[in-house]
Enzyme design. Structure first.
Site, PDB file in Angstrom:
ATOM      1  N   GLU A 130     -22.703 -31.573 -31.463  1.00 32.69           N
ATOM      2  CA  GLU A 130     -21.794 -31.856 -30.265  1.00 32.69           C
ATOM      3  C   GLU A 130     -22.474 -31.080 -29.143  1.00 32.69           C
ATOM      4  O   GLU A 130     -22.864 -29.751 -29.756  1.00 32.69           O
ATOM      5  CB  GLU A 130     -20.741 -30.766 -31.306  1.00 32.69           C
ATOM      6  CG  GLU A 130     -19.329 -30.930 -29.696  1.00 32.69           C
ATOM      7  CD  GLU A 130     -18.368 -30.050 -30.278  1.00 32.69           C
ATOM      8  OE1 GLU A 130     -18.372 -29.553 -31.436  1.00 32.69           O
ATOM      9  OE2 GLU A 130     -17.696 -29.842 -29.248  1.00 32.69           O
ATOM     10  N   ALA A 271     -20.758 -21.295 -33.571  1.00 32.21           N
ATOM     11  CA  ALA A 271     -20.538 -21.742 -34.505  1.00 32.21           C
ATOM     12  C   ALA A 271     -20.417 -23.279 -35.097  1.00 32.21           C
ATOM     13  O   ALA A 271     -19.710 -23.655 -34.069  1.00 32.21           O
ATOM     14  CB  ALA A 271     -19.580 -21.162 -35.922  1.00 32.21           C
ATOM     15  N   GLU A 273     -18.352 -27.018 -36.431  1.00 33.98           N
ATOM     16  CA  GLU A 273     -17.753 -26.789 -37.710  1.00 33.98           C
ATOM     17  C   GLU A 273     -17.693 -28.344 -38.472  1.00 33.98           C
ATOM     18  O   GLU A 273     -17.155 -28.976 -38.720  1.00 33.98           O
ATOM     19  CB  GLU A 273     -16.197 -27.525 -37.166  1.00 33.98           C
ATOM     20  CG  GLU A 273     -15.609 -28.668 -36.242  1.00 33.98           C
ATOM     21  CD  GLU A 273     -16.114 -28.373 -34.617  1.00 33.98           C
ATOM     22  OE1 GLU A 273     -17.122 -27.398 -34.043  1.00 33.98           O
ATOM     23  OE2 GLU A 273     -15.332 -28.871 -33.853  1.00 33.98           O
ATOM     24  N   HIS A 306     -11.855 -19.924 -37.308  1.00 29.48           N
ATOM     25  CA  HIS A 306     -11.755 -20.888 -36.111  1.00 29.48           C
ATOM     26  C   HIS A 306     -12.525 -22.506 -37.233  1.00 29.48           C
ATOM     27  O   HIS A 306     -12.301 -23.790 -36.747  1.00 29.48           O
ATOM     28  CB  HIS A 306     -13.059 -20.778 -35.307  1.00 29.48           C
ATOM     29  CG  HIS A 306     -12.491 -21.339 -33.742  1.00 29.48           C
ATOM     30  ND1 HIS A 306     -11.732 -21.345 -33.376  1.00 29.48           N
ATOM     31  CD2 HIS A 306     -13.992 -22.787 -33.488  1.00 29.48           C
ATOM     32  CE1 HIS A 306     -11.789 -22.330 -32.409  1.00 29.48           C
ATOM     33  NE2 HIS A 306     -13.137 -23.106 -32.181  1.00 29.48           N
ATOM     34  N   GLU A 307     -14.127 -22.129 -37.137  1.00 32.60           N
ATOM     35  CA  GLU A 307     -14.802 -23.496 -37.963  1.00 32.60           C
ATOM     36  C   GLU A 307     -14.004 -24.060 -39.335  1.00 32.60           C
ATOM     37  O   GLU A 307     -13.754 -25.329 -39.218  1.00 32.60           O
ATOM     38  CB  GLU A 307     -15.749 -23.331 -38.564  1.00 32.60           C
ATOM     39  CG  GLU A 307     -16.797 -22.678 -37.358  1.00 32.60           C
ATOM     40  CD  GLU A 307     -16.396 -22.464 -35.656  1.00 32.60           C
ATOM     41  OE1 GLU A 307     -17.005 -24.221 -35.344  1.00 32.60           O
ATOM     42  OE2 GLU A 307     -16.872 -22.585 -34.916  1.00 32.60           O
ATOM     43  N   HIS A 310     -10.515 -26.216 -38.079  1.00 35.78           N
ATOM     44  CA  HIS A 310     -10.716 -27.464 -37.241  1.00 35.78           C
ATOM     45  C   HIS A 310     -11.055 -28.687 -38.063  1.00 35.78           C
ATOM     46  O   HIS A 310     -11.100 -29.541 -37.778  1.00 35.78           O
ATOM     47  CB  HIS A 310     -12.864 -27.300 -36.369  1.00 35.78           C
ATOM     48  CG  HIS A 310     -12.363 -27.026 -35.246  1.00 35.78           C
ATOM     49  ND1 HIS A 310     -12.131 -27.346 -34.206  1.00 35.78           N
ATOM     50  CD2 HIS A 310     -13.664 -26.032 -35.067  1.00 35.78           C
ATOM     51  CE1 HIS A 310     -12.383 -26.990 -32.881  1.00 35.78           C
ATOM     52  NE2 HIS A 310     -13.423 -25.928 -33.088  1.00 35.78           N
ATOM     53  N   GLU A 329      -9.820 -27.701 -29.792  1.00 33.99           N
ATOM     54  CA  GLU A 329     -10.323 -26.442 -28.811  1.00 33.99           C
ATOM     55  C   GLU A 329      -9.611 -25.212 -28.808  1.00 33.99           C
ATOM     56  O   GLU A 329      -9.392 -24.038 -28.329  1.00 33.99           O
ATOM     57  CB  GLU A 329     -11.602 -25.933 -28.416  1.00 33.99           C
ATOM     58  CG  GLU A 329     -12.885 -26.946 -28.540  1.00 33.99           C
ATOM     59  CD  GLU A 329     -13.627 -26.590 -30.026  1.00 33.99           C
ATOM     60  OE1 GLU A 329     -12.825 -24.992 -30.364  1.00 33.99           O
ATOM     61  OE2 GLU A 329     -14.253 -26.659 -30.129  1.00 33.99           O
TER      62      GLU A 329
END
Ligand code: B3K
Ligand code: ZN
Length: 883
Positions: A130, A271, A273, A306-307, A310, A329
């Site tokens: 990404e 990080a 995802e 968070h990851e 996702h 996001e």
């Protein structure tokens, strides 16, 4: 310059892809310097494409093409295709039926210092795709609306690469001649190529599992370098907590049988995802009580979550194009904020998030790089992973949550998941799902997606004792931002509560409404509006924008007495803290003017009294208590000034700290001693809170020129068995004159030289110090054997901390800080453009300083602009900063 005039991509130019890729079979023969990649792609013409051209244009960068085969037939010849620096155009591909294209190319991970695509980290091969890194692995339709299933085979040397990982489930493996082996991975879910990942190396794994709400057993694995296996337990626990929370709060269950996390030392951000195979910066995985602080523990849990989140908001449902980045996001940040609030302290988490928003995002929104959460143009998409997209994006989702309420918001997210699973969609689709699920219209609310800038709310009030009414007049105004001169009024939720002078809650009953409540959410939709509250027997104090219900600046005249009243009586934890910050902020602002005019400094006794009262109360949440005792940061104070004066800010703030320490010394000492105990390894809210409040006291006490108190810090440093206490002690010793400063810095290095993340702290601490010799120290540290321009964490620790967390020295009037930073950016431009462009941010705000500094800062920006072979990343930020 790499590109005479770097191209801009516009949202308005979006068209669907001309071709679709349905299946991808990748085959890698891994090698540090020459990895062979074979991609077998099953494609077809996109029936929705309106393009007249039949050519297939694939993106590709830094690739050595070997051959192309169509439908397993003959190799294509030169006349069949055209290769350019960043693309491969193939003519005459079938238009009517699906076809298979096999492309072979090689790549060199070893020279990939940009850390995008396939690269090396401490001998391990890993990927970061990404936003547009997959094109550095093979030729592809590298855009998020092209979704395919991936099967990946990795072949490598058994000794160098005993562990071979990719997305999905492991479906086959075997041995080969010459000490080599292979593994095949299959990911059954369609995904865009930015979610592809592979990792190969000598890694150790810790393993656990999770039983989902529907009873499926998921294997959880964390892979790290061998020396780090003893620092994974917290990350594993965090993952399990996140999985449970997402089931409970959003009904989201994990879908594969395996979830893997790999920690790598060289990583451009926090990080990533990737489906089933998250790749993490070691900073957000590794923790042991003696190596990581309480804040590190909390950040790790937040980033792991968070990851993980996702997987639904980003992976199962992804973005149509990169202009929609905030779709995944903003929503995912909102989700991780709520998770952390539930896991730790809601009050503290909200204050931390708002503080970060107001210092960093408000500055971005007021500067030359301001952009809406759904931008309309970019040169380099990596430059748009901003605090606006992430944090303001999360605030916009939060406002929807506030306006709809938790239950209706959940109905909206359920519908969003049901409607769009497996699709690449837009912010508009998200808002439509919220509308459809709840039968509401959010027409005006949509402006938050397209309008940049921070709205300013001006609030005035009028109490009518006869009518027993209170009228709140609220107006909104949004300053112009680059490319957006005219702003329309936004739909702003303003949460309000009223408090009677005796501290009791006054009822909120709006004129014409029968409902009365303890607080209300006012819907501000006009440029100016009046809200009338009725049935108020005496004039209440007004608590406006509770919980920071909208990302706006609030202008409201309030006396120090009223602020002190709110500090002791507001039942809203955010506004209670905010009242204290306003109170102390007003005092510091006055003192800044006194410093500038060479007047004698004197702290208003009302401030000391307010702090004394806070200290005298019993507090359950000690982390919150320590925030109540904390002064606004120099960066936050700078944001409030028309022309930033770093020296006056520092002087005034230090004076306040010293005065409070002198006046409240006894209370602070008692508090320190009552909470100073060894609870290393204990991470419950109580233990964390005791460490926070104790270290807050130590920070005040060491401002005093008292050898006994200085010795407290030294003793704490020597005896600490956890990093929170050791680091807190070292920090006060480095930031204040201290007899053992040098010795302790040296001891700390000795003790931790083999722990990279701890050494990052050692660099950052010195770089951010207000001590007079800091610039010389920073220069010396650049030559330290442990410094390395190839490691982003180290760059952020030294160069980032100096330029972004040390306003006093970075903005030295002679410009040496600016020149130093520009030198580093120029060096990094070729090495790692993403990290280089991030470092420019300290120069972007040049308009906020005096004329002398403006000239020095812009001169360095010009120098950066004249860098030979300037990257798109650096070009975009530097040129827009100057524009
Ligand atoms: N999605 C990644 C960020 C990728 C940044 C690319 N330059 C991490 C995250 O937001 O979860
Ligand atoms: Zn994210």
């Amino acid at each position: 310059m790499r590109d005479a005039s770097p191209q801009t991509t516009y949202l308005k130019d979006y068209t669907v892809p001309d071709y679709l890729i349905h299946k991808v079979a990748l085959h890698f023969v891994l090698d540090e310097e020459r990895t062979e990649v074979t991609a077998r792609l099953t494609l077809s013409r996109n029936p929705a494409s309106l393009s007249m051209s039949a050519a297939l244009v694939l993106a590709g960068e830094n690739l050595t093409l070997q051959r192309i085969i169509l439908n397993d037939g003959e190799e294509l010849v030169a006349a069949d295709y055209v290769q350019a620096a960043d693309s491969l155009t193939i003519y005459n591909v079938p238009q009517q039926q699906p076809f298979v294209l096999t492309i072979e190319n090689t790549i060199n991970p070893k020279i990939n210092t940009a850390l995008e695509g396939l690269y090396l980290s401490n001998g391990m091969l890993c990927t970061q795709c990404e936003a547009e890194g997959f094109r550095k692995i093979t030729y592809f339709l590298d855009r998020p609306d092209v979704m395919a299933t991936f099967t990946t085979t990795l072949v490598g040397d058994k000794s160098r690469y005993p562990v071979l990982l990719s997305n999905g489930n492991k479906i086959a493996h075997g041995e080969l001649e010459a000490n080599r082996h292979w593994v095949t991975w299959e990911d059954p879910f369609t995904k865009p190529c930015y979610l592809f990942a592979l990792v190969a190396g000598q890694l150790e794994c810790i393993e656990d599992h999770f039983t989902t709400q529907s009873g499926r057993d998921i294997s959880l694995q964390i892979f790290v370098e061998p020396q780090d296996v003893d620092k994974c337990a917290h990350a594993m626990q965090s993952l399990q907590n996140a999985m449970r929370w997402d089931e409970e709060v959003y009904g989201c269950e994990y879908d594969l049988d395996l979830y893997m996390i790999v920690a790598v030392s060289h990583f451009n951000m926090g990080a990533m995802e990737n489906k089933g195979l998250n790749v993490f910066n070691t900073k957000f995985v590794l923790a042991r009580p003696d190596t990581a602080t309480d804040s590190d523990y909390e950040h790790i849990e937040g980033v792991i979550a968070h990851e993980y989140f996702h997987n639904w908001t980003g992976n199962r449902i992804t973005c149509r194009d990169w202009f929609q980045l905030s779709l995944k996001e903003g929503f995912t940040v909102f989700r991780d904020q709520e998770f952390t609030g539930d896991r730790t302290s809601k009050a503290v988490k909200r204050i931390e998030d708002v503080t970060m928003l107001r210092t960093r995002q408000f500055a971005e929104d007021a500067g030359p790089l301001a952009h809406p959460i759904r931008p309309e143009a970019y040169i380099e998409i990596n430059n748009f992973y901003t605090v606006t997209i992430y944090e303001k994006g999360a605030e916009v989702v939060r406002m929807l949550h506030t306006l709809l309420g938790a239950e209706r918001f959940r109905k909206g997210s359920d519908l969003y998941f049901a409607r769009h699973d497996g699709q690449a969609v837009t912010c508009e689709d998200f808002v439509k799902a919220m509308e459809a699920a709840n039968g509401v219209g959010l027409v005006q609310f949509r402006r938050w997606y397209s309008q940049a800038g921070t709205p300013v709310l001006t609030v005035s009030r009028r109490y009518d004792s006869q009518a027993q009414t209170l009228t709140l007049s609220i107006s909104q105004e949004c300053p112009p931002t680059p490319g957006q001169a005219v702003k329309e009024p936004l739909h702003i939720p303003v949460k309000v509560g009223l408090i009677y002078p005796d501290g009791t809650i006054a009822p909120c009953q709006l004129q014409g409404s029968a409902d009365s409540a303890e607080e209300v959410i006012l819907a501000l939709t006009e440029a100016a509006q009046d809200f009338v509250f009725t049935g108020l027997s005496s004039e209440p104090a007004v608590s406006v924008l509770r919980g920071f219900s909208a990302p706006v600046k609030l202008v409201m005249e309030r006396s120090l007495t009223e602020l002190a009243f709110l500090l002791s009586h507001d039942s809203d934890t955010f506004n209670r803290w905010e009242a204290g910050q306003q109170l102390i902020g007003q005092a510091i602002t006055g003192l800044i003017a006194d410093v500038q005019n060479n007047r004698e400094l004197r702290l208003d006794p009302i401030i000391i009294e307010a702090f004394r009262q806070v200290l005298a109360q019993p507090w359950e949440d000690l982390s919150y208590f320590s925030l109540l005792l904390s002064l606004p940061s120099e960066t936050y104070l700078a944001e409030q000034m028309p022309v930033i004066d770093v020296v006056a800010i520092h002087t005034a703030r230090e004076f306040v700290k010293l005065t409070l320490a002198e006046q409240l010394q006894n209370a602070l000492q008692t508090l320190y001693l009552n909470n100073h105990r060894d609870e290393s390894g204990c991470f419950d809210a109580g233990a964390i809170g005791r460490r926070r409040i104790k270290n807050t006291c130590l920070n005040y006490l060491c401002a005093l020129d008292d050898p006994a108190l200085k010795n407290w810090a030294h003793q704490q440093f020597k005896t600490a068995k956890n990093m929170t206490d050791q680091m807190a002690a070292l920090t006060v010793m480095v930031n204040n004159p201290h007899y053992a400063r040098r010795q302790c810095l040296a001891e700390f290095y000795q003790q931790w030289q083999h722990e990279a993340l701890v050494i990052d702290k050692w660099f950052a601490l010195q770089a951010a110090s207000p001590a007079p010799d800091t610039f010389a120290t920073v220069q010396a540290l650049m030559a330290h054997p442990a410094f390395d321009l190839g490691t982003p964490n180290r760059i952020r620790a030294l160069i980032g901390a100096f330029s972004q967390a040390n306003p006093l020295h970075f903005h030295a009037a002679n410009g040496q800080g600016y020149q130093f930073l520009a030198d580093q950016i120029i060096a990094l431009n070729t090495l790692n453009p993403q990290v280089a462009s991030r470092m420019i941010s300290a120069l972007t705000s040049w308009r906020r300083y005096d004329a002398g500094r403006q000239a020095l800062m812009t001169a360095q920006l010009e120098r950066i602009m004249s860098t030979e072979a300037i990257s798109k990343d650096v070009y975009e930020i530097a040129s827009k900063s100057l524009a």
